[in-house]
Scaffold this motif. Structure first.
Motif, PDB file in Angstrom:
ATOM      1  N   UNK A 101      32.656  41.376  88.656  1.00 12.65           N
ATOM      2  CA  UNK A 101      33.292  42.664  88.396  1.00 12.65           C
ATOM      3  C   UNK A 101      34.760  42.593  88.798  1.00 12.65           C
ATOM      4  N   UNK A 102      35.569  43.532  88.331  1.00  9.33           N
ATOM      5  CA  UNK A 102      36.945  43.636  88.833  1.00  9.33           C
ATOM      6  C   UNK A 102      36.956  44.182  90.257  1.00  9.33           C
ATOM      7  N   UNK A 103      38.139  44.200  90.876  1.00  3.53           N
ATOM      8  CA  UNK A 103      38.261  44.753  92.227  1.00  3.53           C
ATOM      9  C   UNK A 103      38.112  46.266  92.220  1.00  3.53           C
ATOM     10  N   UNK A 104      38.589  46.924  91.161  1.00  7.01           N
ATOM     11  CA  UNK A 104      38.491  48.376  91.045  1.00  7.01           C
ATOM     12  C   UNK A 104      37.343  48.715  90.100  1.00  7.01           C
ATOM     13  N   UNK A 105      36.241  49.184  90.660  1.00  5.86           N
ATOM     14  CA  UNK A 105      35.037  49.426  89.853  1.00  5.86           C
ATOM     15  C   UNK A 105      34.800  50.899  89.548  1.00  5.86           C
ATOM     16  N   UNK A 106      35.698  51.764  90.000  1.00  9.30           N
ATOM     17  CA  UNK A 106      35.503  53.197  89.781  1.00  9.30           C
ATOM     18  C   UNK A 106      36.460  53.755  88.727  1.00  9.30           C
ATOM     19  N   UNK A 107      37.106  52.886  87.957  1.00  9.20           N
ATOM     20  CA  UNK A 107      37.965  53.351  86.874  1.00  9.20           C
ATOM     21  C   UNK A 107      37.396  52.873  85.540  1.00  9.20           C
ATOM     22  N   UNK A 108      37.562  53.699  84.519  1.00  7.05           N
ATOM     23  CA  UNK A 108      37.042  53.391  83.185  1.00  7.05           C
ATOM     24  C   UNK A 108      38.013  53.952  82.149  1.00  7.05           C
ATOM     25  N   UNK A 109      38.658  53.079  81.339  1.00 10.19           N
ATOM     26  CA  UNK A 109      38.431  51.635  81.234  1.00 10.19           C
ATOM     27  C   UNK A 109      39.005  50.859  82.421  1.00 10.19           C
ATOM     28  N   UNK A 110      38.520  49.638  82.622  1.00 13.97           N
ATOM     29  CA  UNK A 110      38.999  48.828  83.740  1.00 13.97           C
ATOM     30  C   UNK A 110      40.454  48.413  83.550  1.00 13.97           C
ATOM     31  N   UNK A 111      41.050  47.991  84.644  1.00 17.68           N
ATOM     32  CA  UNK A 111      42.399  47.432  84.618  1.00 17.68           C
ATOM     33  C   UNK A 111      42.391  46.166  83.760  1.00 17.68           C
ATOM     34  N   UNK A 112      43.204  46.104  82.677  1.00 21.28           N
ATOM     35  CA  UNK A 112      43.172  44.931  81.792  1.00 21.28           C
ATOM     36  C   UNK A 112      43.698  43.662  82.455  1.00 21.28           C
ATOM     37  N   UNK A 113      44.353  43.782  83.609  1.00 21.10           N
ATOM     38  CA  UNK A 113      44.882  42.608  84.303  1.00 21.10           C
ATOM     39  C   UNK A 113      43.955  42.138  85.427  1.00 21.10           C
ATOM     40  N   UNK A 282      38.947  39.826  73.391  1.00 17.43           N
ATOM     41  CA  UNK A 282      38.096  40.168  74.517  1.00 17.43           C
ATOM     42  C   UNK A 282      38.926  40.394  75.774  1.00 17.43           C
ATOM     43  N   UNK A 283      38.386  41.167  76.745  1.00 20.40           N
ATOM     44  CA  UNK A 283      39.042  41.243  78.054  1.00 20.40           C
ATOM     45  C   UNK A 283      39.156  39.844  78.659  1.00 20.40           C
ATOM     46  N   UNK A 284      40.306  39.547  79.218  1.00 19.91           N
ATOM     47  CA  UNK A 284      40.481  38.226  79.813  1.00 19.91           C
ATOM     48  C   UNK A 284      41.664  38.249  80.774  1.00 19.91           C
ATOM     49  N   UNK A 285      41.673  37.270  81.680  1.00 18.68           N
ATOM     50  CA  UNK A 285      42.795  37.047  82.587  1.00 18.68           C
ATOM     51  C   UNK A 285      43.131  35.558  82.556  1.00 18.68           C
TER      52      UNK A 285
END
Length: 337
Positions: A101-113, A282-285
């Motif tokens: 999961x990302x570090x911030x799991x309470x936001x939607x949509x997630x941080x793209x970075x 797709x989401x990616x980093x």
């Protein structure tokens, strides 16, 4: 007629020569007729530091079975010898799930970075060959990355069970794609000193894997102190990682040891960070190619049961990750039947 099958041994032998490690080994005399069942859990909330609440590699679950020695069907035995040469043989089967999961799991949509939401479900088949100074493993993993892996159901289902807040961005997880992964590793076991009934040894290791999940090469090592160190080759980890595998045979009534070690990984591809190579949107980093891990823990073996705990500290895996070492704990329980 001799079967002409290229051996993974040649690759590891070349690495050993370059690293100054001895290659020649002899078969171990110890036999083990009993199979071994293992349950393992890894989680970032189990930590020597302040536990996190679902971040990066947040959960791993695994169940595995490893056969006794030298009781495989002839076809499997011949394949094992073709890969590794002579040694005491085992076969290992397993099923594992990893959740990211990302570090911030309470936001939607997630941080793209940030790291994307991802679940991975893999079945594993490994061929194991042991000598008195080495353990060699070659295997294949097959499964799926995406919603079919059940990451959302397991994570938020557990949160609901304990009354915790559900993570809100799972609708943006990486899409489904099949996973096929080949892997191989070798661990050497070299005694260093023994005094007053307590021994010290070192376990240098090499590993490599390639496929749709994670392509990497790894060099590592572990130092152990305790009694009955020749009972195994270190504690298990959910792959990828510095793992001694599930097989063990106690060489005394009560075995114990503490350990510390580390590894360096050169990562060519990581689907949980980069997404599928066939779907650019797709989401990616951006992954970091060089990743280091440090680990420490303890293992106990008594009456055919091994209990181990491993704490792992990991350097950043992608650009933009939170600074400092990410850490998680791993508990494994193995029993012979």
């Amino acid at each position: 007629m001799t079967t002409k099958i290229p051996r993974l041994t040649s690759l590891f032998a070349a690495c050993c020569v370059g690293a100054g490690l001895p290659v020649a080994v002899r078969a171990a005399p110890l036999q083990d007729p009993y199979g071994t069942w293992t349950l393992q859990a890894e989680n970032d909330a189990v930590s020597t530091l302040k536990g996190t609440s679902d971040q990066y590699y947040t959960s791993g679950l695994r169940i595995g079975w490893t056969s006794g020695t030298d009781n495989q069907p002839p076809a499997i035995s011949n394949l094992n010898r073709a890969i590794w040469g002579e040694g005491v043989q085992r076969i290992s089967l397993g099923l594992q799930q990893s959740i990211f999961t990302p570090a911030q799991t309470q936001i939607n949509p997630p941080n793209p970075h940030d790291r994307p939401y991802a679940g991975v479900l893999l079945a594993t088949l490994n061929l194991i060959s042991d000598t008195d100074t080495s353990r060699s493993i070659a295997g294949v993993q097959a499964g799926v990355l995406g919603s079919y892996a059940g990451g959302y159901q397991v994570q938020n289902g557990f949160h609901s069970l304990i009354g915790d807040t559900p993570n809100r961005g799972w609708s943006h997880q990486l899409p489904n794609q099949p996973i096929l992964q080949l892997q191989a590793s070798r661990i050497w076991r070299f005694p260093v000193v023994s005094a007053y009934g307590v021994s010290v040894d070192v376990l240098p290791s090499l590993a490599a894997a390639g496929g749709d999940f994670r392509t990497y090469a790894q060099v590592g090592g572990t130092v152990r102190i305790g009694q009955g160190l020749d009972s195994d080759f270190g504690t298990p980890r959910i792959s990828p990682g510095l793992s001694g595998a599930d097989a063990f045979k106690a060489t005394r009534d009560f075995v114990w040891y503490g350990f510390a070690g580390g590894d360096g990984q050169a990562v060519g591809y990581d689907a949980t960070l980069q997404g599928s190579t066939f779907r650019a949107r797709e989401p990616h980093v951006s992954k970091i190619w060089d990743v280091g891990e440090f680990e420490a823990g303890v293992a106990l073996i008594y009456h055919g049961v091994r209990l181990s705990y491993t704490q792992t500290w990991q350097t950043q895996e992608f650009n933009g990750a939170r600074s400092g070492l990410f850490n998680f704990g791993s508990v494994a329980l193995s029993a012979k039947f």
